[in-house]
Write an enzyme that holds these catalytic residues in place. Structure first.
Site, PDB file in Angstrom:
ATOM      1  N   THR A   5       0.763  -1.085   0.182  1.00  0.00           N
ATOM      2  CA  THR A   5      -0.159   0.163  -0.148  1.00  0.00           C
ATOM      3  C   THR A   5       0.560   1.199  -0.120  1.00  0.00           C
ATOM      4  O   THR A   5       2.070   1.249   0.552  1.00  0.00           O
ATOM      5  CB  THR A   5      -0.996  -0.379   1.043  1.00  0.00           C
ATOM      6  OG1 THR A   5      -1.424  -0.905   1.197  1.00  0.00           O
ATOM      7  CG2 THR A   5      -1.960   1.609   1.411  1.00  0.00           C
ATOM      8  N   HIS A  54      -7.316 -10.352  -2.571  1.00  0.00           N
ATOM      9  CA  HIS A  54      -7.062 -10.202  -1.281  1.00  0.00           C
ATOM     10  C   HIS A  54      -7.887 -10.883  -0.812  1.00  0.00           C
ATOM     11  O   HIS A  54      -9.082 -10.740   0.103  1.00  0.00           O
ATOM     12  CB  HIS A  54      -7.017  -8.773  -1.034  1.00  0.00           C
ATOM     13  CG  HIS A  54      -5.537  -8.621   0.115  1.00  0.00           C
ATOM     14  ND1 HIS A  54      -5.343  -9.608   0.798  1.00  0.00           N
ATOM     15  CD2 HIS A  54      -5.609  -7.146   0.465  1.00  0.00           C
ATOM     16  CE1 HIS A  54      -5.283  -8.454   1.625  1.00  0.00           C
ATOM     17  NE2 HIS A  54      -4.762  -7.059   1.303  1.00  0.00           N
ATOM     18  N   ASN A  94      -5.126 -10.621   5.334  1.00  0.00           N
ATOM     19  CA  ASN A  94      -4.463  -9.527   6.357  1.00  0.00           C
ATOM     20  C   ASN A  94      -5.366  -9.284   7.198  1.00  0.00           C
ATOM     21  O   ASN A  94      -6.133  -7.513   7.278  1.00  0.00           O
ATOM     22  CB  ASN A  94      -4.043  -8.307   5.966  1.00  0.00           C
ATOM     23  CG  ASN A  94      -2.399  -8.416   5.670  1.00  0.00           C
ATOM     24  OD1 ASN A  94      -2.084  -9.274   5.988  1.00  0.00           O
ATOM     25  ND2 ASN A  94      -2.059  -7.948   4.255  1.00  0.00           N
ATOM     26  N   TYR A 136      -9.166  -8.336   5.894  1.00  0.00           N
ATOM     27  CA  TYR A 136      -9.776  -7.507   5.394  1.00  0.00           C
ATOM     28  C   TYR A 136     -10.952  -8.214   4.880  1.00  0.00           C
ATOM     29  O   TYR A 136     -11.050  -9.235   6.035  1.00  0.00           O
ATOM     30  CB  TYR A 136      -8.837  -6.496   4.311  1.00  0.00           C
ATOM     31  CG  TYR A 136      -8.334  -6.293   4.290  1.00  0.00           C
ATOM     32  CD1 TYR A 136      -8.469  -4.641   4.683  1.00  0.00           C
ATOM     33  CD2 TYR A 136      -6.984  -6.685   4.002  1.00  0.00           C
ATOM     34  CE1 TYR A 136      -7.421  -3.590   4.934  1.00  0.00           C
ATOM     35  CE2 TYR A 136      -5.918  -5.267   4.520  1.00  0.00           C
ATOM     36  CZ  TYR A 136      -5.996  -4.390   4.674  1.00  0.00           C
ATOM     37  OH  TYR A 136      -5.379  -3.183   5.309  1.00  0.00           O
ATOM     38  N   ASN A 156      -4.874  -6.094  11.566  1.00  0.00           N
ATOM     39  CA  ASN A 156      -6.552  -4.840  11.314  1.00  0.00           C
ATOM     40  C   ASN A 156      -7.190  -5.807  12.604  1.00  0.00           C
ATOM     41  O   ASN A 156      -8.769  -6.135  12.519  1.00  0.00           O
ATOM     42  CB  ASN A 156      -6.714  -5.279  10.355  1.00  0.00           C
ATOM     43  CG  ASN A 156      -6.476  -4.565   9.523  1.00  0.00           C
ATOM     44  OD1 ASN A 156      -6.110  -3.159   9.859  1.00  0.00           O
ATOM     45  ND2 ASN A 156      -5.999  -4.792   7.937  1.00  0.00           N
TER      46      ASN A 156
END
Length: 373
Positions: free
Chosen positions: A25, A178, A181, A183, A238
């Site tokens: 990112t 994705h 992580n 998400y 996260n």
């Protein structure tokens, strides 16, 4: 015996070597549109066997950070075409990581200032990056999410399909879904974020339903040989948790094995941290997960990631532990990483201020030359 610099194939994608650039990112695409800085950044790293771009939201609802490039605007597709053209002119291969952040977002980034969405209304307890009214950037707490209605889930699956098609239209060689992580896909998978009582919650099979629906929609659209997926069985990123990750990810790997994917990209341990980190009662066994994938017929590349260096990457490939190795921080500091590895040359030390987690700023605040060095 395979070597780190040997060519290989991930499904329909031919790689000149087994050194992969990991998604990173960067927060340098105002209004979610790639620009000339993105072109330079990726073109410089085209010697990688494969570039996986920074996470690229498939819809505004899926956007969790300011100034990351998307795939849901015509201008963004045009911007990405310049990137893919530049990489291909240098002989490189590039896929984009298609992304929906779920609860890891802020109301200021969502359509009409709405709440971020998630499997369940459980806050991430993490930070995200937003642009203040005065144009400055800041890290702020993620907003409280709302639980997705059952009727909304097919629409998100469709967003992934559209994102995959947009990626091919933009000239990418394929996509990486994705699923890591913390998400949205990871939120559906893991019990700490998913407390649903319908067909998307509870059992391992139910929690894996969403990711498999996304995979199936994307592969039907662009072909399985151009599709990879990123998974992080045990990372706590996260605020994500899972008390029993081994059977969960063995099941996911087994289900993916029958789908003909180009590659599986596994983050080992804590993303960007300790590769030996684990959750649950015992250390996670990545080779057990890989064996479940192979036993089910999975022939795609097995790509590993997290804290590898030249020697450990060589050992991973030569031993058959992995088919290729992805590098993040080293590629930030060393655009010519492949040549440096070949020559066993000294490496530039990565500047943590240019990492997203270390406070990487938006494009307008970044000197261009330093941003891509």
């Amino acid at each position: 015996m395979a070597k780190l610099f040997d060519p290989t194939s991930f499904g329909d994608i031919q790689l000149a070597n087994r050194i992969v650039m990991a998604p990173l990112t960067r927060n340098r695409s105002p209004r979610a549109v790639p620009n000339d800085l993105n072109v330079t950044y990726y073109e410089q790293r085209a010697a990688a066997g494969l570039i996986i771009t920074e996470g690229t939201p498939v819809t505004q609802q899926g956007q969790g950070y300011a100034d990351v490039p998307g795939l849901y605007l015509p201008q963004a597709i045009d911007g990405w075409k310049k990137v893919t053209d530049a990489v291909h002119r240098k002989g490189g291969k590039i896929v984009t990581q298609i992304w929906h952040v779920g609860r890891v977002s802020h109301t200021s980034l969502q359509p009409n200032g709405g709440a971020p969405v998630a499997p369940s209304a459980i806050p991430a307890g993490s930070k995200t990056y937003v642009i203040n009214p005065d144009g400055s950037g800041a890290f702020v707490d993620t907003s409280d999410p709302r639980a997705l209605e059952l009727s909304e889930i097919p629409g998100i699956v469709e967003d992934f399909r559209k994102g995959a098609r947009a990626a091919i239209d933009a000239g990418f060689d394929g996509v990486e879904i994705h699923g890591a992580n913390g998400y949205l896909i990871d939120q559906f998978l893991k019990s700490g974020a998913n407390q649903r009582t319908d067909e998307y919650g509870g059992s391992i099979e139910n929690r894996a339903r969403f990711v498999l629906e996304v995979v199936d929609a994307v592969t039907r659209e662009i072909g399985a040989g151009r599709v990879g997926i990123r998974l992080s069985p045990v990372t706590p990123g996260n605020g994500i948790t899972e008390t029993n990750p081994q059977p969960l990810f063995n099941h996911v790997a087994e289900q993916l094995g029958s789908r003909g994917l180009a590659f599986i990209h596994v983050i080992e341990g804590a993303t960007g941290g300790d590769r030996n980190f684990s959750q649950g009662d015992k250390p996670f066994d990545y080779q057990e997960m890989k064996a479940a994938y192979r036993k089910a017929g999975g022939t795609g590349g097995w790509l590993v990631n997290n804290g590898y260096d030249r020697e450990s990457a060589k050992a991973a490939v030569e031993s058959g532990y992995a088919d290729a190795v992805a590098f993040g921080k080293l590629f930030i500091a060393n655009p010519d990483l492949v040549q440096r590895f070949k020559d066993n040359a000294p490496l530039n030390e990565a500047d943590k201020s240019t990492f997203y987690g270390g406070g990487a700023k938006g494009y307008t605040d970044y000197p261009a030359l330093e941003a891509v060095a």
